[in-house]
Scaffold this active site. Structure first.
Site, PDB file in Angstrom:
ATOM      1  N   LYS A 182       0.863  -1.184   0.000  1.00  0.00           N
ATOM      2  CA  LYS A 182       0.000   0.000   0.000  1.00  0.00           C
ATOM      3  C   LYS A 182       0.900   1.235   0.000  1.00  0.00           C
ATOM      4  CE  LYS A 182      -1.607   2.973   2.695  1.00  0.00           C
ATOM      5  NZ  LYS A 182      -1.592   4.150   1.809  1.00  0.00           N
ATOM      6  N   GLY A 236       7.416   5.089   7.805  1.00  0.00           N
ATOM      7  CA  GLY A 236       6.627   6.321   7.888  1.00  0.00           C
ATOM      8  C   GLY A 236       6.876   7.016   9.210  1.00  0.00           C
ATOM      9  N   THR A 240       2.501   7.137  13.523  1.00  0.00           N
ATOM     10  CA  THR A 240       1.740   6.095  12.802  1.00  0.00           C
ATOM     11  C   THR A 240       2.329   4.729  13.146  1.00  0.00           C
ATOM     12  OG1 THR A 240       1.689   7.679  10.969  1.00  0.00           O
ATOM     13  CG2 THR A 240       0.725   5.532  10.548  1.00  0.00           C
ATOM     14  N   GLY A 241       3.662   4.661  13.259  1.00  0.00           N
ATOM     15  CA  GLY A 241       4.323   3.398  13.603  1.00  0.00           C
ATOM     16  C   GLY A 241       3.828   2.854  14.936  1.00  0.00           C
ATOM     17  N   CYS A 292      14.182  10.706   5.787  1.00  0.00           N
ATOM     18  CA  CYS A 292      14.229  10.300   7.194  1.00  0.00           C
ATOM     19  C   CYS A 292      15.597  10.553   7.811  1.00  0.00           C
ATOM     20  CB  CYS A 292      13.854   8.842   7.337  1.00  0.00           C
ATOM     21  SG  CYS A 292      14.863   7.750   6.324  1.00  0.00           S
ATOM     22  N   GLU A 392      11.095  16.206  14.312  1.00  0.00           N
ATOM     23  CA  GLU A 392      11.365  16.034  12.873  1.00  0.00           C
ATOM     24  C   GLU A 392      10.471  17.015  12.102  1.00  0.00           C
ATOM     25  OE1 GLU A 392       9.890  12.442  10.893  1.00  0.00           O
ATOM     26  OE2 GLU A 392      11.850  12.264   9.945  1.00  0.00           O
TER      27      GLU A 392
HETATM   28  P1  NAD Z   1       2.880   8.476   7.402  1.00  0.00           P
HETATM   29  O1  NAD Z   1       3.081   7.711   8.654  1.00  0.00           O
HETATM   30  O2  NAD Z   1       1.898   9.580   7.406  1.00  0.00           O
HETATM   31  O3  NAD Z   1       2.417   7.506   6.222  1.00  0.00           O
HETATM   32  C1  NAD Z   1       3.181   6.378   5.846  1.00  0.00           C
HETATM   33  C2  NAD Z   1       2.250   5.340   5.258  1.00  0.00           C
HETATM   34  O4  NAD Z   1       1.359   4.896   6.277  1.00  0.00           O
HETATM   35  C3  NAD Z   1       1.356   5.856   4.123  1.00  0.00           C
HETATM   36  O5  NAD Z   1       1.210   4.846   3.140  1.00  0.00           O
HETATM   37  C4  NAD Z   1       0.047   6.117   4.823  1.00  0.00           C
HETATM   38  O6  NAD Z   1      -1.073   6.058   3.950  1.00  0.00           O
HETATM   39  C5  NAD Z   1       0.016   4.997   5.839  1.00  0.00           C
HETATM   40  N1  NAD Z   1      -0.821   5.237   7.017  1.00  0.00           N
HETATM   41  C6  NAD Z   1      -1.175   6.440   7.557  1.00  0.00           C
HETATM   42  N2  NAD Z   1      -1.962   6.247   8.638  1.00  0.00           N
HETATM   43  C7  NAD Z   1      -2.097   4.902   8.797  1.00  0.00           C
HETATM   44  C8  NAD Z   1      -2.789   4.079   9.731  1.00  0.00           C
HETATM   45  N3  NAD Z   1      -3.486   4.597  10.732  1.00  0.00           N
HETATM   46  N4  NAD Z   1      -2.710   2.745   9.582  1.00  0.00           N
HETATM   47  C9  NAD Z   1      -1.972   2.202   8.596  1.00  0.00           C
HETATM   48  N5  NAD Z   1      -1.313   2.923   7.670  1.00  0.00           N
HETATM   49  C10 NAD Z   1      -1.365   4.263   7.776  1.00  0.00           C
HETATM   50  O7  NAD Z   1       4.329   8.955   6.950  1.00  0.00           O
HETATM   51  P2  NAD Z   1       4.671   9.873   5.712  1.00  0.00           P
HETATM   52  O8  NAD Z   1       4.278  11.264   6.048  1.00  0.00           O
HETATM   53  O9  NAD Z   1       4.197   9.248   4.450  1.00  0.00           O
HETATM   54  O10 NAD Z   1       6.270   9.754   5.695  1.00  0.00           O
HETATM   55  C11 NAD Z   1       7.093  10.598   6.398  1.00  0.00           C
HETATM   56  C12 NAD Z   1       7.658   9.900   7.608  1.00  0.00           C
HETATM   57  O11 NAD Z   1       8.294   8.685   7.230  1.00  0.00           O
HETATM   58  C13 NAD Z   1       8.729  10.703   8.302  1.00  0.00           C
HETATM   59  O12 NAD Z   1       8.554  10.634   9.688  1.00  0.00           O
HETATM   60  C14 NAD Z   1      10.024  10.002   7.909  1.00  0.00           C
HETATM   61  O13 NAD Z   1      11.095  10.193   8.773  1.00  0.00           O
HETATM   62  C15 NAD Z   1       9.570   8.589   7.855  1.00  0.00           C
HETATM   63  N6  NAD Z   1      10.485   7.792   7.018  1.00  0.00           N
HETATM   64  C16 NAD Z   1      11.317   6.881   7.609  1.00  0.00           C
HETATM   65  C17 NAD Z   1      12.219   6.153   6.835  1.00  0.00           C
HETATM   66  C18 NAD Z   1      13.178   5.155   7.441  1.00  0.00           C
HETATM   67  O14 NAD Z   1      13.772   4.379   6.699  1.00  0.00           O
HETATM   68  N7  NAD Z   1      13.358   5.139   8.754  1.00  0.00           N
HETATM   69  C19 NAD Z   1      12.258   6.370   5.472  1.00  0.00           C
HETATM   70  C20 NAD Z   1      11.403   7.314   4.917  1.00  0.00           C
HETATM   71  C21 NAD Z   1      10.492   8.011   5.695  1.00  0.00           C
END
Ligand code: NAD
Length: 489
Positions: A182, A236, A240-241, A292, A392
């Site tokens: 997804k 992400g 959310t994690g 990130c 961040e």
């Molecule tokens: P996000 O958490 O908003 O979204 C990430 C994904 O999760 C998307 O596909 C989104 O649709 C989905 N999502 C959102 N809410 C959800 C829920 N309740 N249940 C399940 N899935 C859900 O993150 P973002 O804004 O897309 O990305 C930016 C973040 O990602 C930053 O914090 C960045 O640091 C992090 N990131 C980390 C790495 C790494 O390797 N550590 C790499 C890239 C980005």
């Protein structure tokens, strides 16, 4: 919901489920806009829970019916076939990525090449999923085997949408799992374009890998809570994690998390500044800071602060900010209006609590007005508990702090809830060793930054994640371990 009369020239992306391109049951679509121009670039499916259920069933079926989980040579062939197809389409994919996400075309090429390299590495690794054997007692032998986990859900973000999908998809498939992806709703185009190449590849069993697009809060959450998904790999935002971890508890599914960061570059008095300045500048302004591992904090020894800040200011002010499709662009727009608002808000705090050295504002006038452009920004004199230093931002904003001793440098570097990466700049080997051992981060670069390889593990300490991606450990994340025991008569 969008109007039914679609502009025929705009591509419409479908879900890929059970080896077929299908429409969502919701009859709704998501509009994707080019962050540089505001133009509509594609429609994708706004899938609902029924789509998720159907997709999970299709992948489970393919996992059980095909020879995928027990045929490493087929997995090797399939991943290499995809790498080859991506190589042939490199330039097209890079253009779509830039229009989808906003990043510069040079960076998009780099991202697609990173995908190809990752696919090749894990193609080979698929044939190295070895176990162990051992004599345990007289007449008793144990064999430890590595098996695929089953069906894996991959939820990916919008900032490096191609590489961060492939970074998880390649090892998950190499290990023999079935996979549902997804992608983020802001950047579905590049992910579905890559799936078009998967659909054309001969070696993937029908239905073993699917993509569905739609909102994370509904379909992402349905994946995380599903009892028929055995593992979620999430990249992400940290908040959310945390919810994914809670949702995954429903069936004790395995959860791998790659989350946010607030990484420091620590610049000592003996650093080679000619090398350090452009690398530190790039570490925060690449992807307009939406990465990130962005080097979003620079910690400078007080004796060289003035020189480092003035050279970083010059670096930032020399960057060409423009539509990423232009070959001359050094930095493109932010991904969305929402992201722009977030960055503006942090700069407002920076202005109140510190001193803006350069930038701090949205770029306006001419073509800038059509997109979400922000000036490369450096902020100094912030209190160490300021939100700009602690949180961040995910934008082109660098905060400056100073230190007077190695101990203070280390304390500042670790004074954060994240622990993704760090850069250390010094000519002193002892200092470099000490810092790299004591900084709490998954990656520490010495006299460089942002060097990533498919064979080198990556991941977070503290609130930057759980588990490791890339490398052999990244492959093992997607495996179960089984002990098979033989007792001879
Ligand atoms: P996000 O958490 O908003 O979204 C990430 C994904 O999760 C998307 O596909 C989104 O649709 C989905 N999502 C959102 N809410 C959800 C829920 N309740 N249940 C399940 N899935 C859900 O993150 P973002 O804004 O897309 O990305 C930016 C973040 O990602 C930053 O914090 C960045 O640091 C992090 N990131 C980390 C790495 C790494 O390797 N550590 C790499 C890239 C980005």
């Amino acid at each position: 919901m969008m109007s039914i009369s679609l502009n025929q020239k705009i591509p419409v992306y479908y879900n890929f489920v059970g080896g077929e391109w299908i429409e969502t049951k919701s009859n709704e679509r998501i509009e994707s806009l080019n962050p540089a121009t505001g133009e509509l670039i594609s429609y994708s499916q706004k899938s609902n829970i029924k789509d998720v259920t159907e997709t999970i069933d299709a992948v489970n079926h393919a996992f059980l019916q095909s020879d995928w989980s027990v045929n490493p040579k087929r997995r090797y062939d399939a991943l290499l076939e995809l790498a080859q197809k991506m190589t042939e389409k490199l330039e097209d994919l890079a253009r779509i990525l830039t229009m989808d996400q906003g990043k510069t075309i040079r960076e998009s090429r780099m991202e697609i090449m990173g995908c190809i390299d990752t696919l090749k590495y894990f193609a080979g690794a698929a044939r190295t999923v070895f176990g162990r054997s051992m004599q345990l007692e007289p007449n008793n032998f144990g064999v430890i085997v590595k098996e695929p986990i089953g069906v894996v859900g991959i939820i990916s973000p919008w900032n490096w949408p191609a590489l961060l999908m492939i970074r998880e998809l390649a090892p998950a498939l190499a290990a023999g799992n079935g996979v549902i992806v997804k992608p983020a709703s802001l950047t579905p185009s590049i992910s579905v374009e890559i799936f078009k190449l998967i659909a054309e590849a001969d070696q993937f069993p029908k239905g073993i890998v699917s993509i569905i697009t739609g909102p994370g809060s509904s379909i992402g959450a349905a994946m995380a809570t599903s009892e028929k998904i055995d593992m979620i790999s999430f990249t992400g935002d940290t908040s959310t994690g945390k919810s994914i971890m809670e949702m995954g508890a429903s069936n004790i599914k395995k959860v791998a998390l790659e989350l946010g960061g607030k990484s420091p570059n620590v610049v000592f008095q003996d650093a080679n500044l000619d090398k350090a300045i452009p690398v530190i500048g790039q570490s925060i302004f690449i992807s307009a800071g939406q990465i990130c591992m962005a080097g979003s904090r620079v910690l400078i020894h007080e004796s060289i602060k003035e020189e480092v800040v003035s050279r970083l200011k010059q670096y930032a002010e020399n960057l060409r900010v423009e539509n990423g499709l232009l070959e001359t662009a050094d930095m493109g727009p932010l991904v969305s209006q929402n992201q722009l608002n977030i960055v503006e808000e942090y700069c407002q705090i920076g202005r109140q609590e510190g001193n803006i050295i350069t930038g701090g504002y949205r770029l306006t006038g001419g073509d800038f007005d059509k997109g979400h452009y922000f000036a490369p920004t450096i902020i100094d004199d912030l209190p160490s508990d300021c939100r700009v230093v602690k949180e961040e931002i995910f934008g082109p904003v660098l905060s400056v702090q100073t230190f007077s001793s190695d101990e203070e440098a280390l304390k500042l570097a670790n004074d954060n809830s994240f622990g993704l990466s760090a850069g250390v700049w010094t000519a002193n080997l002892n200092r470099a060793m000490k810092m790299s051992k004591e900084i709490k981060a998954g990656t520490v670069w010495i006299n460089t930054y942002n060097k990533n390889f498919p064979e080198a593990e990556f991941g977070g300490y503290k609130q930057s994640g759980l588990g490791r991606t890339r490398g052999i450990e990244g492959l093992m994340e997607y495996c179960e371990t089984k002990h098979i025991h033989f007792e001879m008569e």
